[in-house]
Design an enzyme around this catalytic site. Structure first.
Site, PDB file in Angstrom:
ATOM      1  N   ARG A   1       0.821  -1.211   0.000  1.00 32.59           N
ATOM      2  CA  ARG A   1       0.000   0.000   0.000  1.00 32.59           C
ATOM      3  C   ARG A   1       0.858   1.267   0.000  1.00 32.59           C
ATOM      4  O   ARG A   1       0.492   2.276  -0.587  1.00 32.59           O
ATOM      5  CB  ARG A   1      -0.938  -0.013   1.210  1.00 32.59           C
ATOM      6  CG  ARG A   1      -1.773   1.219   1.236  1.00 32.59           C
ATOM      7  CD  ARG A   1      -2.986   1.272   2.161  1.00 32.59           C
ATOM      8  NE  ARG A   1      -3.244   0.270   3.119  1.00 32.59           N
ATOM      9  CZ  ARG A   1      -3.335   0.522   4.441  1.00 32.59           C
ATOM     10  NH1 ARG A   1      -3.106   1.729   4.899  1.00 32.59           N
ATOM     11  NH2 ARG A   1      -3.650  -0.430   5.263  1.00 32.59           N
ATOM     12  N   TYR A   2       1.982   1.225   0.728  1.00 30.52           N
ATOM     13  CA  TYR A   2       2.907   2.355   0.754  1.00 30.52           C
ATOM     14  C   TYR A   2       4.115   1.981  -0.105  1.00 30.52           C
ATOM     15  O   TYR A   2       4.560   0.835  -0.075  1.00 30.52           O
ATOM     16  CB  TYR A   2       3.395   2.625   2.175  1.00 30.52           C
ATOM     17  CG  TYR A   2       2.291   2.862   3.173  1.00 30.52           C
ATOM     18  CD1 TYR A   2       1.598   4.072   3.197  1.00 30.52           C
ATOM     19  CD2 TYR A   2       1.932   1.882   4.094  1.00 30.52           C
ATOM     20  CE1 TYR A   2       0.589   4.288   4.118  1.00 30.52           C
ATOM     21  CE2 TYR A   2       0.921   2.100   5.018  1.00 30.52           C
ATOM     22  CZ  TYR A   2       0.256   3.305   5.026  1.00 30.52           C
ATOM     23  OH  TYR A   2      -0.746   3.517   5.941  1.00 30.52           O
TER      24      TYR A   2
ATOM     25  N   ARG B   1       7.143   0.285   1.881  1.00 32.18           N
ATOM     26  CA  ARG B   1       6.960  -0.836   2.801  1.00 32.18           C
ATOM     27  C   ARG B   1       5.753  -1.688   2.414  1.00 32.18           C
ATOM     28  O   ARG B   1       4.843  -1.189   1.745  1.00 32.18           O
ATOM     29  CB  ARG B   1       6.858  -0.376   4.257  1.00 32.18           C
ATOM     30  CG  ARG B   1       5.842   0.702   4.538  1.00 32.18           C
ATOM     31  CD  ARG B   1       6.364   1.576   5.681  1.00 32.18           C
ATOM     32  NE  ARG B   1       5.329   2.372   6.339  1.00 32.18           N
ATOM     33  CZ  ARG B   1       4.911   3.549   5.879  1.00 32.18           C
ATOM     34  NH1 ARG B   1       5.354   4.022   4.740  1.00 32.18           N
ATOM     35  NH2 ARG B   1       4.007   4.229   6.551  1.00 32.18           N
TER      36      ARG B   1
ATOM     37  N   CYS C   1      -4.087 -17.592  14.713  1.00 32.48           N
ATOM     38  CA  CYS C   1      -3.594 -16.918  15.909  1.00 32.48           C
ATOM     39  C   CYS C   1      -3.776 -17.880  17.077  1.00 32.48           C
ATOM     40  O   CYS C   1      -4.491 -18.866  16.958  1.00 32.48           O
ATOM     41  CB  CYS C   1      -4.392 -15.644  16.184  1.00 32.48           C
ATOM     42  SG  CYS C   1      -4.424 -14.538  14.768  1.00 32.48           S
TER      43      CYS C   1
ATOM     44  N   CYS D   1      -8.796 -12.130  18.738  1.00 33.63           N
ATOM     45  CA  CYS D   1      -9.229 -10.882  19.369  1.00 33.63           C
ATOM     46  C   CYS D   1     -10.539 -10.463  18.715  1.00 33.63           C
ATOM     47  O   CYS D   1     -10.629 -10.404  17.487  1.00 33.63           O
ATOM     48  CB  CYS D   1      -8.207  -9.782  19.148  1.00 33.63           C
ATOM     49  SG  CYS D   1      -6.514 -10.291  19.402  1.00 33.63           S
TER      50      CYS D   1
ATOM     51  N   CYS E   1     -10.414  -7.785  16.010  1.00 38.63           N
ATOM     52  CA  CYS E   1      -9.525  -8.009  14.863  1.00 38.63           C
ATOM     53  C   CYS E   1     -10.018  -7.255  13.623  1.00 38.63           C
ATOM     54  O   CYS E   1     -11.176  -7.370  13.240  1.00 38.63           O
ATOM     55  CB  CYS E   1      -9.438  -9.490  14.537  1.00 38.63           C
ATOM     56  SG  CYS E   1      -8.289  -9.803  13.176  1.00 38.63           S
TER      57      CYS E   1
ATOM     58  N   ARG F   1      -8.606  -7.614  10.641  1.00 34.26           N
ATOM     59  CA  ARG F   1      -8.342  -8.354   9.415  1.00 34.26           C
ATOM     60  C   ARG F   1      -9.263  -9.577   9.309  1.00 34.26           C
ATOM     61  O   ARG F   1      -8.859 -10.669   8.958  1.00 34.26           O
ATOM     62  CB  ARG F   1      -6.859  -8.733   9.341  1.00 34.26           C
ATOM     63  CG  ARG F   1      -6.398  -8.998   7.920  1.00 34.26           C
ATOM     64  CD  ARG F   1      -4.901  -9.039   7.781  1.00 34.26           C
ATOM     65  NE  ARG F   1      -4.316  -7.743   7.544  1.00 34.26           N
ATOM     66  CZ  ARG F   1      -3.131  -7.361   8.049  1.00 34.26           C
ATOM     67  NH1 ARG F   1      -2.453  -8.166   8.825  1.00 34.26           N
ATOM     68  NH2 ARG F   1      -2.646  -6.179   7.758  1.00 34.26           N
TER      69      ARG F   1
ATOM     70  N   ASP G   1     -10.733   0.239  13.430  1.00 34.01           N
ATOM     71  CA  ASP G   1     -11.131   0.296  12.028  1.00 34.01           C
ATOM     72  C   ASP G   1     -12.605  -0.076  11.879  1.00 34.01           C
ATOM     73  O   ASP G   1     -13.201  -0.678  12.769  1.00 34.01           O
ATOM     74  CB  ASP G   1     -10.273  -0.694  11.218  1.00 34.01           C
ATOM     75  CG  ASP G   1      -8.819  -0.241  11.153  1.00 34.01           C
ATOM     76  OD1 ASP G   1      -8.590   0.963  10.992  1.00 34.01           O
ATOM     77  OD2 ASP G   1      -7.930  -1.106  11.280  1.00 34.01           O
TER      78      ASP G   1
ATOM     79  N   ASP H   1      -6.242   4.472  10.654  1.00 33.11           N
ATOM     80  CA  ASP H   1      -5.948   3.923   9.337  1.00 33.11           C
ATOM     81  C   ASP H   1      -7.178   4.247   8.491  1.00 33.11           C
ATOM     82  O   ASP H   1      -8.264   3.722   8.749  1.00 33.11           O
ATOM     83  CB  ASP H   1      -5.724   2.406   9.455  1.00 33.11           C
ATOM     84  CG  ASP H   1      -4.632   1.924   8.530  1.00 33.11           C
ATOM     85  OD1 ASP H   1      -4.380   2.589   7.504  1.00 33.11           O
ATOM     86  OD2 ASP H   1      -4.034   0.870   8.819  1.00 33.11           O
TER      87      ASP H   1
ATOM     88  N   LYS I   1      -2.375   5.748   6.907  1.00 34.87           N
ATOM     89  CA  LYS I   1      -2.448   6.120   8.320  1.00 34.87           C
ATOM     90  C   LYS I   1      -2.299   7.631   8.508  1.00 34.87           C
ATOM     91  O   LYS I   1      -1.481   8.255   7.847  1.00 34.87           O
ATOM     92  CB  LYS I   1      -1.342   5.404   9.098  1.00 34.87           C
ATOM     93  CG  LYS I   1      -1.524   3.884   9.138  1.00 34.87           C
ATOM     94  CD  LYS I   1      -0.442   3.228   9.958  1.00 34.87           C
ATOM     95  CE  LYS I   1      -0.627   1.730  10.053  1.00 34.87           C
ATOM     96  NZ  LYS I   1      -0.378   1.026   8.784  1.00 34.87           N
TER      97      LYS I   1
HETATM   98  C1  LIG Z   1       0.404  -0.027   8.825  1.00 39.40           C
HETATM   99  C2  LIG Z   1       0.924  -0.606   7.606  1.00 39.40           C
HETATM  100  C3  LIG Z   1       2.293  -0.544   7.303  1.00 39.40           C
HETATM  101  C4  LIG Z   1       3.312   0.061   8.266  1.00 39.40           C
HETATM  102  O1  LIG Z   1       3.089   1.393   8.507  1.00 39.40           O
HETATM  103  P1  LIG Z   1       4.027   2.197   9.534  1.00 39.40           P
HETATM  104  O2  LIG Z   1       3.329   3.500   9.677  1.00 39.40           O
HETATM  105  O3  LIG Z   1       5.365   2.312   8.901  1.00 39.40           O
HETATM  106  O4  LIG Z   1       4.085   1.419  10.803  1.00 39.40           O
HETATM  107  C5  LIG Z   1       2.709  -1.062   6.106  1.00 39.40           C
HETATM  108  N1  LIG Z   1       1.847  -1.623   5.232  1.00 39.40           N
HETATM  109  C6  LIG Z   1       0.531  -1.714   5.496  1.00 39.40           C
HETATM  110  C7  LIG Z   1      -0.366  -2.330   4.484  1.00 39.40           C
HETATM  111  C8  LIG Z   1       0.029  -1.222   6.692  1.00 39.40           C
HETATM  112  O5  LIG Z   1      -1.286  -1.318   6.964  1.00 39.40           O
HETATM  113  S1  SF4 Z   2      -5.752  -8.743  16.014  1.00 34.71           S
HETATM  114 FE1  SF4 Z   2      -6.493 -10.348  14.586  1.00 34.71          FE
HETATM  115  S2  SF4 Z   2      -4.682 -11.065  13.530  1.00 34.71           S
HETATM  116 FE2  SF4 Z   2      -3.966  -9.961  15.356  1.00 34.71          FE
HETATM  117  S3  SF4 Z   2      -3.752 -11.542  16.959  1.00 34.71           S
HETATM  118 FE3  SF4 Z   2      -5.788 -10.673  17.185  1.00 34.71          FE
HETATM  119  S4  SF4 Z   2      -7.106 -12.026  15.952  1.00 34.71           S
HETATM  120 FE4  SF4 Z   2      -5.002 -12.412  15.311  1.00 34.71          FE
END
Ligand SMILES: *Cc1c(COP(=O)(O)O)cnc(C)c1O
Ligand code: SF4
Length: 345
Positions: free
Chosen positions: A85-86, A89, A98, A102, A105, A107, A269, A306, A313
Site C-alpha cells: 500500500r505504501y 513498505r 492466531c 481478538c 480483529c 483483518r 477500524d 488507518d 495512516k
Molecule cells: C500499517 C501498515 C504498514 C506500516 O506502517 P508504519 O506506519 O510504517 O508502521 C505497512 N503496510 C501496510 C499495508 C500497513 O497497513
Molecule cells: S488482532 Fe487479529 S490477527 Fe492480530 S492476533 Fe488478534 S485475531 Fe489475530
C-alpha cells in the site's frame, strides 16, 4: 489447543446472556482463547478488560460498519500474500492463524479464513516481488500471527526472504507474547538467531491492557533484545478495555519498564462486528491530550487512524497551533495559556 467451544468455555466462566447468545449466530471470527489468556481473566467480573477482548458477544452480529476489508487490503495485494500500500513498505500475510482470536480483529476477511500458513509457492511469489521492487525497505511479517508457524516453517520463510532481500527490515508482528508466551522457547530463539543477518529485525507486539504484561513478557523481551531485536508496541483503543487515561498511562509506563517502546495507539477500524468496541474519535483525542501531559515523550504512543478505502495512516493529535499572523505563530501550551513564536524572516 485452547478453548473453542461453548462447553469448554462454560467450564471456566459463567457466561452473560450476550456472550451465550453469540453461539446462536457465531460471527465470521471463531472463538479461540488460550489457557494463558483465560488465566488473565478475572472470572468474577463480567466487565473484565481481558474478557472483553477475547470472549465474543452477540453485539458482533448487530452492526454493519464497513464490510470485512475496510482498508481495501485486497485491492492493494500484489501477490496472494503481499499487501503493497505504501511505496517503501509492504505487509506479508504469513498465516491466517492466531493463538487466541481478538474480537476487535480488523483483518477479519483473512484471519482464520482457512488460507492457512503461507506455502512455498506463495512465498516464492512474494520473494520475487520483493527482489524486483527495490523501493521496498521494510516488510511486516503479519497475519494472523507468524509465531503460530512451526520453527521449521519460520526458518524456511526467513531463509527465503533474507536470500531475496537481506537489506529489508523485517518486522516480526505478534500478539502471541500476550496470548501464548510458552511459544517462545529456546529453540525458537535459536531459529531466529540462524537468520539474524543483514538488516535488523524489529519486534511489533500488541498489548492493550497493563494486565497482559507478565513476568513471562520480561523473559521473552530479553531474549529478543539479546538478538538485537528492538520491541515496539501497537495497541488498539478499545471501549471498556483501555478507553481511560489511567489505564493507558499504566500500560505505557509498564511497556517502557519492560523495554518495549509504545509506538501506535490505533483508532478502531470500520470492520463489521466491532462497533461495540469502538471509541469516538472525540473521546480518543481527549485521552490523547491528557496522556501527552502525563507521559514522557518516550512513553507516548502515536494515536493513529488507518483511513478507510486504503487511504493510509493519519496521526490524530490535539492541534496546538493557533494561527499565524503578523509574522508570528501562536501556540496553545499543553500546560495552559498561549505562546508566540516569531516566524523566521
Ligand atoms: C500499517 C501498515 C504498514 C506500516 O506502517 P508504519 O506506519 O510504517 O508502521 C505497512 N503496510 C501496510 C499495508 C500497513 O497497513
Ligand atoms: S488482532 Fe487479529 S490477527 Fe492480530 S492476533 Fe488478534 S485475531 Fe489475530
Amino acid at each position: 489447543m485452547g478453548i473453542s467451544s461453548l462447553n469448554q468455555l462454560e467450564k471456566h466462566l459463567t457466561l452473560t446472556q450476550e456472550e451465550r447468545n453469540w453461539f446462536s449466530f457465531p460471527s465470521t471470527l471463531p472463538l479461540l482463547v488460550s489457557e494463558h489468556v483465560m488465566s488473565l481473566i478475572n472470572k468474577d467480573d463480567p466487565e473484565d478488560p481481558i474478557r472483553k477482548q477475547f470472549i465474543p458477544t452477540c453485539f458482533e452480529n448487530m452492526d454493519d460498519l464497513g464490510g470485512l476489508d475496510p482498508l481495501e487490503e485486497e485491492k492493494h495485494s500484489e501477490t496472494k500474500r503481499l499487501i503493497h500500500r505504501y511505496a517503501n513498505r509492504a505487509a506479508l500475510l504469513t498465516t491466517d492463524r492466531c493463538f487466541s482470536y481478538c474480537r476487535h480483529c480488523f483483518r477479519r476477511r483473512f484471519t482464520s479464513n482457512s488460507s492457512g500458513p503461507i506455502n512455498e509457492k506463495e512465498l516464492e511469489e512474494a520473494a520475487s516481488y520483493l527482489a524486483e521492487h527495490k523501493e521496498i525497505k521494510e516488510v511486516l511479517l503479519t497475519g494472523g500471527d507468524m509465531f503460530t508457524l512451526s520453527d521449521e516453517h519460520i526458518s524456511m520463510m526467513l531463509k527465503t526472504l533474507k536470500e531475496a532481500r537481506a537489506d529489508i527490515i523485517y518486522r516480526l508482528c505478534t500478539r502471541a507474547i500476550a496470548t501464548y508466551p510458552e511459544r517462545f522457547t529456546e529453540k525458537l530463539f535459536e531459529t531466529l538467531k540462524l537468520h539474524n543477518w543483514g538488516a535488523p529485525y524489529y519486534l511489533m507486539t500488541q498489548f492493550n491492557h497493563p494486565r497482559e504484561i507478565t513476568s513471562e513478557t520480561e523473559r521473552i523481551i530479553s531474549s529478543f533484545l539479546k538478538l538485537g531485536i528492538i520491541p515496539m508496541n501497537q495497541a488498539v483503543l478499545l471501549k471498556g478495555v483501555n478507553d481511560s487515561v489511567d489505564v493507558l498511562e499504566e500500560l505505557s509506563n509498564k511497556l517502557l519498564a519492560t523495554r518495549i517502546k509504545p509506538y501506535y495507539l490505533f483508532q478502531g477500524d470500520l470492520v463489521n462486528g466491532t462497533e461495540h468496541l469502538r471509541v469516538k474519535i472525540e473521546r480518543g483525542l481527549e485521552i490523547e491530550k491528557e496522556l501527552r501531559k502525563r507521559l514522557s515523550g518516550l512513553a507516548m504512543p502515536q494515536y493513529t487512524i488507518d483511513l478507510p478505502e486504503g487511504g493510509g495512516k493519519v496521526i490524530l493529535t490535539h492541534d496546538y497551533t493557533n494561527g499565524h499572523e503578523n509574522g508570528k505563530w501562536v501556540f496553545t501550551s499543553p500546560y495552559g495559556g498561549s505562546r508566540e513564536y516569531p516566524e523566521k524572516k
